[in-house]
Scaffold this active site. Structure first.
Site, mmCIF file in Angstrom:
data_model
loop_
_atom_site.group_PDB
_atom_site.id
_atom_site.type_symbol
_atom_site.label_atom_id
_atom_site.label_comp_id
_atom_site.label_asym_id
_atom_site.label_seq_id
_atom_site.Cartn_x
_atom_site.Cartn_y
_atom_site.Cartn_z
ATOM 1 N N ASN A 22 44.654 49.845 45.328
ATOM 2 C CA ASN A 22 44.570 50.204 43.910
ATOM 3 C C ASN A 22 44.545 51.738 43.845
ATOM 4 O OD1 ASN A 22 41.956 51.057 44.475
ATOM 5 N ND2 ASN A 22 40.993 49.232 43.613
ATOM 6 N N GLY A 29 49.722 47.375 35.349
ATOM 7 C CA GLY A 29 50.638 46.653 36.232
ATOM 8 C C GLY A 29 50.605 47.177 37.652
ATOM 9 N N ALA A 62 37.736 40.201 41.325
ATOM 10 C CA ALA A 62 38.752 39.439 42.082
ATOM 11 C C ALA A 62 40.158 39.501 41.482
ATOM 12 C CB ALA A 62 38.340 37.979 42.276
ATOM 13 N N ALA A 63 40.385 40.406 40.526
ATOM 14 C CA ALA A 63 41.758 40.535 40.002
ATOM 15 C C ALA A 63 42.702 40.983 41.126
ATOM 16 C CB ALA A 63 41.791 41.535 38.847
ATOM 17 N N GLY A 64 42.242 41.959 41.924
ATOM 18 C CA GLY A 64 43.073 42.439 43.038
ATOM 19 C C GLY A 64 43.287 41.343 44.077
ATOM 20 N N ASP A 65 42.269 40.544 44.320
ATOM 21 C CA ASP A 65 42.405 39.452 45.298
ATOM 22 C C ASP A 65 43.390 38.399 44.790
ATOM 23 O OD1 ASP A 65 40.383 40.751 46.677
ATOM 24 O OD2 ASP A 65 38.811 39.549 45.734
ATOM 25 N N ARG A 121 38.876 35.391 32.688
ATOM 26 C CA ARG A 121 37.890 34.364 33.045
ATOM 27 C C ARG A 121 36.777 34.983 33.887
ATOM 28 N NH1 ARG A 121 42.671 30.129 34.939
ATOM 29 N NH2 ARG A 121 43.739 30.272 32.960
ATOM 30 N N GLY A 170 33.895 35.308 36.953
ATOM 31 C CA GLY A 170 33.693 34.956 38.356
ATOM 32 C C GLY A 170 34.864 35.351 39.240
#
Ligand code: RIB
Length: 310
Positions: A188, A231, A255-258, A291, A293
């Site tokens: 990132n 993006g 966890a967006a990157g995951d 969402r 978590g």
């Protein structure tokens, strides 16, 4: 099933406090909820790949948990996403890794990780599973397990011409020797700056492309710089492009990157062209921030395809 994706990495039990804003030094804040979720950058990527990938491809996790309730919860979550967990070792003398997470009303987070069993994944564990690497198309890595283990896995993958992806998170400086064994590096903005020894800050698309090109000089074959709501950009020696962000209401960016990396690994293992694979990963990550978590926020493939069509 044929060989598909191997995830070498961490599994954590996430203790998540919802707070109105990030606490200051020495401050006591009242939160609104405490939740316990399956997490860990490695396991999150495995769950994302498991929920996204075509059923003909296998997703397998390689890592360590303790013989405790947290470890059992993490294995259940992997299985629920269709991930093979037979190579996750259960160690009796160390607890499962944990993460203490603050999520503010703005959706931003702050995370402290206690490695626990993740610190025990060793280079020998990887070498002992060499045949698994050989029959894999894509191996996903992050940096919550010992660096020498990550390097061993990357080098084995490179030797066998497996596609090696490294998410350099949590941010830390990395030797060029390790980066040379990476096919696709996915920092990132903060991680990209740190890898170049620079001060982190928000990047324009043009800046991100320039940083990506400078990162190529350190060894990886290709770089994706993840820009959050803006993006992602992709660069290699022949190609560069930007995939714009998708406007969503972010309530939790954990966890967006995951999710991006798990979906990207699935798309590449299926043979999607790179622009299509990055669009797919970008849409998966956008849905995840709507969402709560880590693993509970990973969307299904159907949801991702519906967003891409809309
Ligand atoms: O990237 C999010 C993850 O970071 C969380 O699930 C937490 O376990 C930490 O590893």
């Amino acid at each position: 099933m044929s060989g598909g994706i191997l995830v070498v990495g961490s599994l954590n039990c996430d203790y998540v406090a919802r707070v109105p804003r990030m606490p200051g030094h020495g401050e006591t804040l009242t939160g609104s909820a405490l939740q316990i979720h399956p997490g860990g950058k490695g396991a999150n990527q495995a769950v994302a790949a498991g929920r996204m990938v075509d059923a003909s491809l296998e997703v397998r996790m390689l890592g360590c948990v303790g013989e405790d309730a947290a470890g059992a919860m993490l294995l259940d979550s992997l299985r629920g996403a269709g991930v093979e967990d037979g190579e996750v070792q259960r160690l009796s003398d160390v607890p499962t890794g944990s993460a203490l997470i603050w999520v503010a009303d703005s959706g931003e987070n702050s995370i402290v990780v206690i490695p626990g069993a993740n610190a025990r994944l060793s280079p020998d564990d990887i070498r002992a599973r060499e045949p698994l690497v050989w029959k894999t198309r894509v191996v996903l890595h992050q940096l919550e397990t010992p660096l020498e283990t990550v390097q061993t896995s990357l080098e084995l993958g490179q030797l066998r011409r497996v596609i090696t992806i490294l998410d350099p998170a949590p941010a830390q400086p990395l030797p060029s020797e390790l980066l040379r064994a990476v096919d696709l590096l996915t920092p990132n903005e903060t991680e990209a700056a740190l890898l170049l020894g620079e001060k982190a800050g928000p990047l324009s698309v043009a800046d991100a492309i320039a940083i990506g090109k400078r990162l190529l000089e350190r060894g990886p074959r290709a770089v994706i710089v993840k820009l959050g709501a803006n993006g992602a950009v992709f660069v290699n020696r022949l190609q560069e492009f930007h995939v714009p962000g998708i406007a969503v209401k972010a309530i939790d960016t954990t966890a967006a990157g995951d999710t991006f990396n798990g979906a990207l690994g699935a798309a590449i293992a299926e043979g999607m062209e790179m622009p299509e694979a990055v669009r797919f990963a970008n849409a998966a990550a956008a849905l995840s921030v709507t969402r709560h978590g880590a693993q509970p926020s990973v969307p299904s493939r159907t949801d991702v395809e519906a967003l891409l069509e809309s």
